[in-house]
Design a protein around this motif. Structure first.
Motif, PDB file in Angstrom:
ATOM      1  N   LYS A 132       0.818  -1.226   0.000  1.00 42.79           N
ATOM      2  CA  LYS A 132       0.000   0.000   0.000  1.00 42.79           C
ATOM      3  C   LYS A 132       0.847   1.269   0.000  1.00 42.79           C
ATOM      4  O   LYS A 132       0.601   2.211   0.750  1.00 42.79           O
ATOM      5  CB  LYS A 132      -0.981  -0.017   1.168  1.00 42.79           C
ATOM      6  CG  LYS A 132      -2.031  -1.109   1.060  1.00 42.79           C
ATOM      7  CD  LYS A 132      -3.095  -1.017   2.125  1.00 42.79           C
ATOM      8  CE  LYS A 132      -2.559  -1.446   3.483  1.00 42.79           C
ATOM      9  NZ  LYS A 132      -3.643  -1.463   4.495  1.00 42.79           N
ATOM     10  N   VAL A 133       1.856   1.275  -0.865  1.00 46.32           N
ATOM     11  CA  VAL A 133       2.700   2.454  -1.022  1.00 46.32           C
ATOM     12  C   VAL A 133       1.896   3.557  -1.709  1.00 46.32           C
ATOM     13  O   VAL A 133       1.190   3.313  -2.678  1.00 46.32           O
ATOM     14  CB  VAL A 133       3.956   2.110  -1.844  1.00 46.32           C
ATOM     15  CG1 VAL A 133       4.726   3.359  -2.239  1.00 46.32           C
ATOM     16  CG2 VAL A 133       4.855   1.151  -1.061  1.00 46.32           C
ATOM     17  N   GLU A 134       1.995   4.766  -1.198  1.00 45.68           N
ATOM     18  CA  GLU A 134       1.330   5.936  -1.783  1.00 45.68           C
ATOM     19  C   GLU A 134       2.335   7.087  -1.844  1.00 45.68           C
ATOM     20  O   GLU A 134       3.180   7.222  -0.963  1.00 45.68           O
ATOM     21  CB  GLU A 134       0.130   6.361  -0.929  1.00 45.68           C
ATOM     22  CG  GLU A 134      -0.975   5.331  -0.813  1.00 45.68           C
ATOM     23  CD  GLU A 134      -2.087   5.798   0.102  1.00 45.68           C
ATOM     24  OE1 GLU A 134      -2.091   6.983   0.534  1.00 45.68           O
ATOM     25  OE2 GLU A 134      -2.962   4.975   0.411  1.00 45.68           O
ATOM     26  N   PRO A 135       2.258   7.942  -2.866  1.00 46.68           N
ATOM     27  CA  PRO A 135       1.229   8.024  -3.901  1.00 46.68           C
ATOM     28  C   PRO A 135       1.508   7.138  -5.111  1.00 46.68           C
ATOM     29  O   PRO A 135       0.647   6.995  -5.969  1.00 46.68           O
ATOM     30  CB  PRO A 135       1.275   9.493  -4.303  1.00 46.68           C
ATOM     31  CG  PRO A 135       2.696   9.893  -4.112  1.00 46.68           C
ATOM     32  CD  PRO A 135       3.157   9.133  -2.899  1.00 46.68           C
ATOM     33  N   GLU A 136       2.675   6.548  -5.230  1.00 45.38           N
ATOM     34  CA  GLU A 136       3.010   5.729  -6.400  1.00 45.38           C
ATOM     35  C   GLU A 136       2.869   4.253  -6.046  1.00 45.38           C
ATOM     36  O   GLU A 136       1.834   3.819  -5.586  1.00 45.38           O
ATOM     37  CB  GLU A 136       4.418   6.075  -6.899  1.00 45.38           C
ATOM     38  CG  GLU A 136       4.586   7.525  -7.330  1.00 45.38           C
ATOM     39  CD  GLU A 136       3.738   7.909  -8.529  1.00 45.38           C
ATOM     40  OE1 GLU A 136       3.408   6.996  -9.330  1.00 45.38           O
ATOM     41  OE2 GLU A 136       3.414   9.086  -8.676  1.00 45.38           O
ATOM     42  N   THR A 137       3.895   3.462  -6.215  1.00 47.48           N
ATOM     43  CA  THR A 137       3.842   2.034  -5.923  1.00 47.48           C
ATOM     44  C   THR A 137       5.217   1.553  -5.494  1.00 47.48           C
ATOM     45  O   THR A 137       6.195   2.313  -5.515  1.00 47.48           O
ATOM     46  CB  THR A 137       3.354   1.239  -7.154  1.00 47.48           C
ATOM     47  OG1 THR A 137       3.107  -0.127  -6.777  1.00 47.48           O
ATOM     48  CG2 THR A 137       4.387   1.262  -8.284  1.00 47.48           C
ATOM     49  N   CYS A 138       5.281   0.291  -5.070  1.00 49.53           N
ATOM     50  CA  CYS A 138       6.550  -0.303  -4.690  1.00 49.53           C
ATOM     51  C   CYS A 138       7.212  -0.941  -5.904  1.00 49.53           C
ATOM     52  O   CYS A 138       6.609  -1.083  -6.968  1.00 49.53           O
ATOM     53  CB  CYS A 138       6.337  -1.353  -3.597  1.00 49.53           C
ATOM     54  SG  CYS A 138       5.225  -2.698  -4.065  1.00 49.53           S
TER      55      CYS A 138
END
Length: 274
Positions: A132-138
């Motif tokens: 659930k990485v925000e605002p982008e992604t892992c």
């Protein structure tokens, strides 16, 4: 820490492949000596028995035929072992990540998979459903410690699913998967193998659908050291991934999400590390 500390390791077509298809394999990123060091260290850790909050192997009798209960994956070994921390922050891995993110990376998670012969696979899933990485992604860095192919349960992925939103999973067939959540392959797309030699590192976007099938080989482990990262500008992450670490090992606390993610309470286990 700025991008000036990183070195360019990717060819232009490799960066283009990552941007378009969501993954790229960097051949031989880890040396044979480094691979041997990782393998020997984790086999010794396994022989030493349970480590609280990392892994809990059981005896052959207690496993009742499930080899993964004797060789469970290790979760967050960087929290208990200096070598795991070192390789999670390996300079070459961090250099590639800086190119892929377009900024410095921070490390969120380490894992070690043993996957001995006869082990179940892991149902198709998307990493950012969990992180659930925000605002982008892992981005994952999946380092092969043994050669990994279709026979011994190597990683499978669905190219171009990096363009998709996070899909809500259904229950997986637990006769072939040790995890319970599975996402459906989108219509018109297909699963392809990412065959790797020991020392190769596969990098893939957190939306890419991926997983593995059982290890059908007679005598081949499929060991892998797998870490997840976010960009330095990340503002939120799942609650189980703090502290994160910068390239030089400095811990960094990020605001975390307490909710169960985009799919509701029926998949509340998604908040935990996978």
């Amino acid at each position: 820490m700025g991008n000036e500390v990183s070195k360019k390791l990717l060819l232009q077509n490799q960066k283009q492949q990552f941007d378009e298809e969501g993954y790229v394999i960097v051949k031989g990123l880890l040396s044979a000596e480094e691979v041997a060091e990782i393998k020997n260290t984790f086999m010794k850790l396994h022989a030493g028995g349970p480590i609280p909050n990392c892994f809990s192997p059981v005896s052959e009798e207690e496993a009742k035929g499930d080899i993964l209960k004797r060789y469970p994956r290790m979760m967050h070994p960087h929290r208990v072992n200096d070598l795991a921390m070192h390789y999670m922050l390996h300079p070459k891995v961090m250099d590639v990540l800086a190119e892929l993110f377009g900024e410095e990376a921070i490390a969120a998670q380490s894992m070690f998979y043993f996957k001995p012969p006869g082990a179940k696979g892991q149902a198709l899933h998307q990493d950012n459903f969990y992180l659930k990485v925000e605002p982008e992604t892992c981005i994952a860095a999946w380092a092969a410690i043994d050669p990994a192919d279709e026979e011994n349960g190597g990683i499978m992925l669905v190219p171009k699913t990096n363009e998709l939103a996070i899909e809500c999973p259904h229950l997986a067939d637990q006769n072939v998967s040790f995890t319970r959540d599975e996402v459906t392959i989108p219509e018109g797309m297909k699963v392809v193998p990412a065959n790797l030699d020991a020392g190769d590192v596969l990098f893939f976007n957190g939306s890419v659908i991926h997983g593995s099938y059982p290890n059908k080989s007679a005598n081949r482990f499929r060991r892998a050291f797998i870490c997840h990262y976010a960009g330095i500008s990340t503002t939120r992450i799942g609650q189980y991934y703090n502290p994160m670490y910068t390239r030089d090992g400095t811990p960094r606390m990020i605001k975390y999400n307490l909710d169960s993610g985009p799919c509701g309470e029926e998949f509340e286990e998604a908040a935990g590390p996978h």
